[in-house]
Design an enzyme around this catalytic site. Structure first.
Site, PDB file in Angstrom:
ATOM      1  N   TYR A 198       0.852  -1.198   0.000  1.00  0.00           N
ATOM      2  CA  TYR A 198       0.000   0.000   0.000  1.00  0.00           C
ATOM      3  C   TYR A 198       0.883   1.242   0.000  1.00  0.00           C
ATOM      4  O   TYR A 198       2.055   1.213   0.381  1.00  0.00           O
ATOM      5  CB  TYR A 198      -0.941   0.023   1.205  1.00  0.00           C
ATOM      6  N   CYS A 199       0.296   2.356  -0.452  1.00  0.00           N
ATOM      7  CA  CYS A 199       0.967   3.656  -0.402  1.00  0.00           C
ATOM      8  C   CYS A 199      -0.121   4.723  -0.262  1.00  0.00           C
ATOM      9  O   CYS A 199      -1.264   4.408   0.054  1.00  0.00           O
ATOM     10  CB  CYS A 199       1.849   3.885  -1.624  1.00  0.00           C
ATOM     11  N   THR A 200       0.210   5.973  -0.500  1.00  0.00           N
ATOM     12  CA  THR A 200      -0.740   7.059  -0.248  1.00  0.00           C
ATOM     13  C   THR A 200      -1.969   6.995  -1.144  1.00  0.00           C
ATOM     14  O   THR A 200      -3.100   6.963  -0.668  1.00  0.00           O
ATOM     15  CB  THR A 200      -0.046   8.424  -0.425  1.00  0.00           C
ATOM     16  N   GLY A 202      -1.785   5.027  -4.329  1.00  0.00           N
ATOM     17  CA  GLY A 202      -1.706   3.865  -5.204  1.00  0.00           C
ATOM     18  C   GLY A 202      -0.632   3.891  -6.266  1.00  0.00           C
ATOM     19  O   GLY A 202      -0.270   2.851  -6.815  1.00  0.00           O
ATOM     20  N   ILE A 227      -4.193   4.580   0.695  1.00  0.00           N
ATOM     21  CA  ILE A 227      -4.766   4.910   2.004  1.00  0.00           C
ATOM     22  C   ILE A 227      -5.938   5.873   1.873  1.00  0.00           C
ATOM     23  O   ILE A 227      -6.930   5.780   2.601  1.00  0.00           O
ATOM     24  CB  ILE A 227      -3.688   5.524   2.920  1.00  0.00           C
TER      25      ILE A 227
END
Length: 343
Positions: A198-200, A202, A227
């Site tokens: 996951y990241c901020t 995508g 997220i």
């Protein structure tokens, strides 16, 4: 025709405050083949400047990465414009959880070699062979599986203030740094574990998932929309929130609260705190975590040295910071020895 900003950030902030109109903070990205990048850049600037859109946008031959502030009353016009660009039609827009009139104060559309600095040779692997995208509900199920390894693809200053429970959070300064570290740490589990990333919003996972599949990982998943979208789905669908703390964002807000947990501490006194600030000394501009008490005591500075510098006349400060390149070191300097309680 002018293709650059004519107002300073301060002037723009005053105009936004006076207008008092609602604005939406959002982001989107899209990998696509862009032929004439400069022409595309100019097309975006002209259209969005007219719509009073503000933000930071990177365009490259591989696509676009955008973080924006759009007047709420012009959102439909903005969306129609996107749909008029063939590869942006129905692109997913990550709408922020919290909005701010001044999340962005200028419109910057920049041509870059890549839309994310990943340091990868895209010709060496199939960038379209990506991992499985999963929404919030499936993501929650996956990370409860004992055969899942959950990895945060963000940098140390992002995960420090918030991350998913049980996630591996690499202590890195850049996205590129994390790629090899994660592969080395998980090299014995390429076939028997599910790699979930996951990241901020995508975008980092888009490239990373293809890279890890190329490196031999058999089961690769990524959180759809990152997220930002996860928080929205959790709220709308009444799902269990497995994210603790704040989500770091790359605008003037510097963070969106996803849960009430405060998992970080002030870098100066050690008190519970998760508010990122930039040092008031423009020659330093260090990004660090500072509580209100320390902000008052230190005049919004990271050190006594910087506190003394900001007391000097403006012209003297300008002379002192001549020839000091700090724009690309701001986040790394979060590890400054001046900070007693840094991570």
């Amino acid at each position: 025709m002018q293709l650059y900003n004519t107002l300073s950030a301060k002037e723009r902030a005053q105009i936004l405050e006076a207008a008092g109109e609602d604005r939406l903070t959002l982001s989107f990205y899209q990998y696509a083949k862009v032929g004439n990048v400069s022409l595309f850049r100019n097309h975006l600037f002209i259209a969005w400047d007219t719509m009073e859109v503000l933000g930071r946008i990177y365009v490259a031959h591989e696509g676009i990465n955008a973080q924006l502030s759009v007047p709420a009353k012009r959102f439909n016009e903005f969306k129609e414009f996107l749909d008029g660009v063939s590869f942006l039609k129905d692109v997913r827009l990550n709408i922020a959880i919290e909005h701010d009139l001044k999340s962005f104060l200028k419109l910057k559309v920049k041509v870059r070699h890549k839309i994310v600095a990943d340091g990868l040779n895209d010709d060496s692997f199939d960038v379209t062979n990506k991992g499985v995208h999963v929404a919030a509900e499936e993501f929650n199920r996956l990370i409860e599986d004992p055969d899942t390894v959950l990895v945060d693809m963000r940098n140390h200053y992002e995960s420090e203030i918030g991350h998913f429970k049980g996630a591996i959070t690499p202590d890195v300064d850049t996205f590129r740094d994390s790629l090899d570290i994660i592969e080395e740490d998980l090299k014995d589990h390429k076939e028997d574990k599910k790699l979930v990333m996951y990241c901020t919003g995508g975008i980092r996972c888009e490239k990373a998932s293809a890279y890890y599949k190329h490196k031999g990982f058999k089961q690769v998943f990524q959180l759809e929309g990152g997220i930002i979208e996860y928080a929205r789905q959790v709220e709308n669908k009444g799902l269990e929130n497995k994210f603790v703390g704040k989500n770091f964002v790359f605008d003037h807000r510097r963070g969106e609260r996803i849960s009430e947990d405060i998992i970080a501490k002030c870098h100066q006194c050690g008190a519970a705190c998760d508010n990122h600030v930039n040092c008031e000394n423009e020659a330093c501009h260090l990004l660090f975590i500072q509580c209100e008490a320390c902000a008052s005591k230190m005049d919004n500075c990271c050190s006594d040295d910087c506190k003394e510098i900001i007391k000097l006349p403006f012209e003297e400060q300008k002379i002192l910071r001549q020839g000091i390149p700090n724009s690309n070191k701001i986040f790394k300097k979060g590890r400054s020895e001046k900070l007693k309680f840094k991570k």
